[in-house]
Design a protein around this motif. Sequence first.
Motif: not given
Length: 406
Positions: A34-52, A394-402
């Motif tokens: 929350s408060g971050m932009t999609p551009a700042a999240l490239l390469g992040a793993d949503p599951f490691d980061a705490g997807a609910v 393929g590593d579950r890393r963010v390429v984009d947020l659609v």
Amino acid sequence: MTAKSHANVDAATVAALAHEPLDWRYKGLPVAWSGMTPAALLGADPFDAGAVGPLCTLDAAALDHNVRAMASWCAAHGVELAPHGKTHMSPQLFARQAAAGACAVTVATTSQARVYRAFGASPVIIANGVVDEPGLRWLASELDADPAFDVICWVDSVRGVELMTAALAGARRPLDVCVEVGMAGGRTGCRTDADVDGVVAAVSASDRLRLVGVAGYEAATAGDVRGYLGWLRATTLRLAGRFESASVIVSAGGSSYFDVVAEALTAWPADLSVRTVLRSGCYLTHDDGLYERTSPLRGELRPALTVWGRVVSRPEPDLALVTMGRRDVSFDADLPTPRGLAASVCERLNDQHAYLRLGATDRSSAEVGAWIGFGVSHPCTVFDKWQLIPLLDGDRRVVDLVRTFF
């Protein structure tokens, strides 16, 4: 859109989505985002980061493969593609389709057209009749404001022509229309040659409409698809000389019979310039059910949508309750399919829960707290449940947020 060209979409407006901060509106995403932009999240793993959870994700490799596969198929079969944008209602995804050669975006309503126009999309096909005066006035204003904007819609009744003509009074540019022919027992569209002729005569008499083609939808009923497409072809040939454009649009083709459409609606006489335009949309993500059974490219296209949930309860040894329900995944064609649990089946859905009947070999993989991914059947009714979907490598890393706009 009577001259062949690729669809346009405003790249800067699409790119700006990457700089809009995320907030509480987007279910499933990590709270920390929350408060971050999609551009700042490239390469992040949503599951490691705490997807609910539940969480819907897209597979970037499968998506790219499907875009290329369909573009290649269309090129090889001499047809154009105006993918149905109502499938995903995402200008970001349509931009990928346009880059691969899509000739237009197809929508079903003027509200959907407004979404794509906000991102500069043109041409736009409204694969429906438009008879509401406010919607027609908006179309007229768009046409008058932008000389480069192209739009086509369908007509299938004299009354519809009358309503359109009245609503468009005062517009500086005429609205291009295709006469729609329909299948008996199907959806919209003229049912007889006499109906077609009456509509065509009314369009010809209107100074606000311009007849540019013939259109239909072959999957509206499980009837005689080849016979119906033969009538659509015969109608086009019979109306030669009545069209008000140098090149005639002939359009059909959902996601299940586009091979039959290409066979029936190509190889036109040399003295008739025809553009055969498919409107398939579900090829983009494919699925694990309906279109895996019916697509002409089944086995070639790859399922790109997954809806994830966590096991929240194991009230019986062979039953897992998963945090994914009718508010999250499609169920109009088939129930979702658990990935990696070959001996298990989703038996039913509540609003927020899936009932997963576990095979003996899968029980240890479905303990309380475990993430389970589900394949879907009919992607149209998945996208509308999600405002923002991570596109993952393929590593579950963010390429984009659609983003989607339903």
